[in-house]
Design a protein around this motif. Structure first.
Motif, PDB file in Angstrom:
ATOM      1  N   GLN A 199       0.831  -1.213   0.000  1.00 37.34           N
ATOM      2  CA  GLN A 199       0.000   0.000   0.000  1.00 37.34           C
ATOM      3  C   GLN A 199       0.855   1.248   0.000  1.00 37.34           C
ATOM      4  OE1 GLN A 199      -2.654  -0.276   3.310  1.00 37.34           O
ATOM      5  NE2 GLN A 199      -3.656  -2.052   2.426  1.00 37.34           N
ATOM      6  N   ASN A 200       1.993   1.178   0.646  1.00 35.15           N
ATOM      7  CA  ASN A 200       2.826   2.368   0.767  1.00 35.15           C
ATOM      8  C   ASN A 200       3.881   2.467  -0.319  1.00 35.15           C
ATOM      9  OD1 ASN A 200       2.070   3.838   3.304  1.00 35.15           O
ATOM     10  ND2 ASN A 200       2.208   1.742   4.052  1.00 35.15           N
ATOM     11  N   TRP A 201       3.880   1.489  -1.203  1.00 33.46           N
ATOM     12  CA  TRP A 201       4.929   1.444  -2.206  1.00 33.46           C
ATOM     13  C   TRP A 201       4.497   2.223  -3.434  1.00 33.46           C
ATOM     14  CZ3 TRP A 201       6.480  -3.449  -5.398  1.00 33.46           C
ATOM     15  CH2 TRP A 201       7.684  -3.203  -6.037  1.00 33.46           C
ATOM     16  N   SER A 202       5.228   3.290  -3.738  1.00 32.35           N
ATOM     17  CA  SER A 202       4.958   3.975  -5.007  1.00 32.35           C
ATOM     18  C   SER A 202       6.151   3.717  -5.911  1.00 32.35           C
ATOM     19  CB  SER A 202       4.763   5.466  -4.778  1.00 32.35           C
ATOM     20  OG  SER A 202       5.898   6.010  -4.178  1.00 32.35           O
ATOM     21  N   ARG A 203       5.869   3.030  -6.998  1.00 29.66           N
ATOM     22  CA  ARG A 203       6.976   2.642  -7.861  1.00 29.66           C
ATOM     23  C   ARG A 203       7.465   3.828  -8.660  1.00 29.66           C
ATOM     24  NH1 ARG A 203       3.836  -2.544  -9.634  1.00 29.66           N
ATOM     25  NH2 ARG A 203       2.264  -0.944  -9.432  1.00 29.66           N
ATOM     26  N   PRO A 204       8.742   3.981  -8.793  1.00 31.60           N
ATOM     27  CA  PRO A 204       9.265   5.055  -9.637  1.00 31.60           C
ATOM     28  C   PRO A 204       9.045   4.702 -11.094  1.00 31.60           C
ATOM     29  CG  PRO A 204      11.045   3.696  -8.832  1.00 31.60           C
ATOM     30  CD  PRO A 204       9.811   3.175  -8.190  1.00 31.60           C
ATOM     31  N   PRO A 205       9.017   5.706 -11.960  1.00 31.50           N
ATOM     32  CA  PRO A 205       8.797   5.423 -13.389  1.00 31.50           C
ATOM     33  C   PRO A 205       9.919   4.602 -14.006  1.00 31.50           C
ATOM     34  CG  PRO A 205       8.942   7.795 -12.954  1.00 31.50           C
ATOM     35  CD  PRO A 205       9.113   7.130 -11.670  1.00 31.50           C
ATOM     36  N   SER A 206      11.063   4.579 -13.352  1.00 32.16           N
ATOM     37  CA  SER A 206      12.169   3.816 -13.924  1.00 32.16           C
ATOM     38  C   SER A 206      12.052   2.329 -13.613  1.00 32.16           C
ATOM     39  CB  SER A 206      13.486   4.354 -13.390  1.00 32.16           C
ATOM     40  OG  SER A 206      13.487   4.298 -11.981  1.00 32.16           O
ATOM     41  N   ILE A 225       9.731  -0.887  13.378  1.00 31.84           N
ATOM     42  CA  ILE A 225      10.863  -1.238  12.527  1.00 31.84           C
ATOM     43  C   ILE A 225      12.097  -0.529  13.060  1.00 31.84           C
ATOM     44  CG2 ILE A 225      11.820  -0.992  10.225  1.00 31.84           C
ATOM     45  CD1 ILE A 225       8.839  -1.095   9.305  1.00 31.84           C
ATOM     46  N   LEU A 226      13.128  -1.328  13.297  1.00 32.86           N
ATOM     47  CA  LEU A 226      14.361  -0.742  13.813  1.00 32.86           C
ATOM     48  C   LEU A 226      15.247  -0.272  12.680  1.00 32.86           C
ATOM     49  CD1 LEU A 226      15.534  -2.999  16.742  1.00 32.86           C
ATOM     50  CD2 LEU A 226      14.509  -0.746  16.827  1.00 32.86           C
ATOM     51  N   ALA A 246       9.026   2.672   1.185  1.00 37.46           N
ATOM     52  CA  ALA A 246       7.741   1.995   1.409  1.00 37.46           C
ATOM     53  C   ALA A 246       7.730   1.347   2.778  1.00 37.46           C
ATOM     54  CB  ALA A 246       7.527   0.950   0.316  1.00 37.46           C
ATOM     55  N   VAL A 247       8.831   0.687   3.144  1.00 39.63           N
ATOM     56  CA  VAL A 247       8.879   0.012   4.450  1.00 39.63           C
ATOM     57  C   VAL A 247       8.915   1.050   5.565  1.00 39.63           C
ATOM     58  CG1 VAL A 247      10.167  -1.584   5.873  1.00 39.63           C
ATOM     59  CG2 VAL A 247      10.047  -1.944   3.422  1.00 39.63           C
ATOM     60  N   LEU A 248       9.723   2.088   5.367  1.00 37.45           N
ATOM     61  CA  LEU A 248       9.852   3.094   6.423  1.00 37.45           C
ATOM     62  C   LEU A 248       8.538   3.838   6.638  1.00 37.45           C
ATOM     63  CD1 LEU A 248      13.403   4.501   5.723  1.00 37.45           C
ATOM     64  CD2 LEU A 248      12.658   3.125   7.653  1.00 37.45           C
TER      65      LEU A 248
END
Lengths: 282, 233
Positions: A199-206, A225-226, A246-248
């Protein structure tokens, strides 16, 4: 004719012709449309077809995980079967030994009865030897009793061994059961993590198909998350950064809070997360 | 885009607002065509009867006999033409005033001319009926179609906003569907405008003929009134 046309100022005739005209025009349109349809079918580029194939990366991941869990379960079952076979082999060996001992005992007995017969003949010949023979007989009887006791002891021990084997089998089955539910739990929690990250992952155009970035994530049992680090880079810096972000962004997997601490330590204290864009077109 | 776009599927799949616009345009188109055909028949009939009456009028026939023929035609439930109606109104008034006697010839002429003016304006109204409707359709339907198009494109962009991956395939059907509304608006407007222009010029030529005839007829009446004033006395 004239009268019919001029009746009611000619309105009915007009309505008839107007509707007829529209019907003709739309009919022609419809006919042309059908002719066009065939042409479109012929020129349709193959790229358009490829668009329809939508692959859900999450579903694919889930499938992979399920396959892995299946593989692990298979291995465990095979192990169990091997143990079972070993145990049966042992049992068979013991059985054989016991049978041999019995045969030996029977042979002994026959020999003994023969000896008795000889002794009876000897008794008739010499009464002096009788006492000694009687003593021998007693001794033989004693030996036989001892042997019988030994046999009983062996049977008892065999039974004990069997019972223990059964207990062991039950214990291993229980352990397998526990492991299976554990695997299910791990799968479920992984799915939650995947969902949140996705859900939080926005893929770059590359981003391109075939890129793989592996992240190592360290967590504490509260789900916080450490640390996140890129273990395997995709080769595209922006893609790696996007995965890390995305993870952060999730910051905390609060769903993991109620988890069994043993499971957490084993699976989620440090774990790897793979990012690969599967549903892109290029 | 597995199946190709079909106009009918687009119309059926359009949003309610666009469908309403399309329905309005469709009914406007049908109605304007009804008007076009009906006006065409009325104007042709008027021209035909006008030429026929002019021929009869200038054939040297007695005017009172011409009037009687018209009366018997009306009795047979056959309507008389526009020019004949003007003639009948003027002649009837003229005869009535003349038979009363003792009336000044100026007054008789004035009465006949007034009756002809009334008949003329009635005939003109008959000819121009519904032409305003054609004008309205011609000027308004393009805007209605444009409105439907704007609504349709708006909807398709709204649905585009909810898509994660914007592609032409998502917008194309919506825009095509919206453009159908504009096409229908133009389809209704063009014949209406053409027919309006054509018919108004025809109406104008017919009414010019009517007024010319009215002038000629009143000059005939005037001549009759002053050529034999002895009949008046």
């Amino acid at each position: 004719m004239i009268r019919a046309v001029t009746a009611f100022n000619g309105y009915p005739v007009s309505v008839f012709f107007a509707v007829l005209l529209h019907g003709l025009i739309f009919g022609a349109l419809f006919y042309m449309q059908r002719a066009n349809t065939e042409v479109i079918d012929i020129v349709r580029p193959p790229v358009v077809k490829a668009l329809l194939v939508a692959e859900n990366p999450q579903a694919r991941n889930e499938e992979l995980q399920r396959q892995q869990a299946q593989r692990v379960a298979d291995q465990r079952r095979a192990e169990q079967r091997r143990q079972e076979q070993a145990r049966q082999e042992q049992q068979r060996r013991e059985e054989q030994q016991r049978r041999e001992a019995e045969q030996r005992a029977q042979a002994e007995q026959q020999r003994r009865t023969e000896a008795e017969r000889q002794q009876a003949e000897q008794r008739r010949q010499a009464q002096l030897q009788k006492e000694r023979q009687e003593q021998q007989q007693r001794e033989a009887q004693q030996r036989r009793q001892q042997e019988l006791a030994a046999q009983q002891e062996a049977a008892r021990q065999e039974q004990l061994r069997q019972e223990q084997a059964q207990r062991e089998a039950a214990a291993s089955a229980a352990a397998a059961e526990l492991a299976r539910t554990d695997a299910e739990l791990v799968t479920a929690y992984s799915a939650v993590i995947h969902d949140l990250v996705q859900q939080n992952w926005s893929r770059p155009p590359s981003a391109r198909n075939g890129m793989v970035a592996v992240l190592r994530i360290q967590m504490v049992p509260t789900g916080d998350i450490l640390n996140v680090e890129v273990v395997q880079s995709s080769g595209d810096y922006a893609f790696d950064r996007a995965a890390e972000t995305a993870v952060l962004k999730v910051r905390r997997f609060s769903e993991l809070q109620g988890m069994d601490i043993r499971l957490f330590e084993r699976n989620f204290r440090t774990f790897l997360l793979t990012f690969r864009p599967q549903d892109l077109l290029n | 885009m597995g199946e190709s776009l079909n106009v009918w599927e687009l119309i059926a799949g359009a949003t309610t607002a666009v469908q309403l616009v399309m329905l309005t345009l469709m009914s406007a188109s049908v109605t304007s065509w009804v008007m076009i055909i009906q006006r065409w028949m009325v104007l042709s009939g008027a021209e035909k009867s006008m030429f026929g009456f002019e021929k009869r009028f200038w054939s040297g026939m007695d005017l009172s006999q011409l009037f009687r023929e018209g009366s018997s035609q009306q009795k047979d439930n056959k309507p008389t033409g526009g020019m004949e109606n003007i003639f009948r109104a003027g002649f009837k008034e003229f005869m009535r005033l003349r038979q009363q006697g003792g009336i000044d010839s100026e007054v008789i002429m004035g009465g006949a001319q007034r009756a002809m003016r009334v008949a003329y304006s009635r005939e003109e109204e008959k000819l121009e009926k519904n032409l305003t409707f054609l004008a309205t359709v011609g000027s308004v339907t393009p805007y209605i179609g444009l409105f439907g198009t704007v609504i349709g494109i708006m909807n398709s962009f709204i649905s585009l906003a909810s898509q994660s991956q914007a592609s032409l395939q998502v917008v194309a059907p919506g825009i095509a569907e919206a453009l159908i509304a504009t096409a229908m608006g133009l389809f209704a407007a063009i014949p209406a405008v053409v027919a309006y222009n054509r018919y108004s010029s025809r109406v104008e030529s017919i009414t010019n003929n009517y007024s010319t005839f009215a002038e000629e007829f009143s000059s005939i009446l005037h001549r009759q009134l002053y050529s034999n004033p002895g009949k008046q006395a």
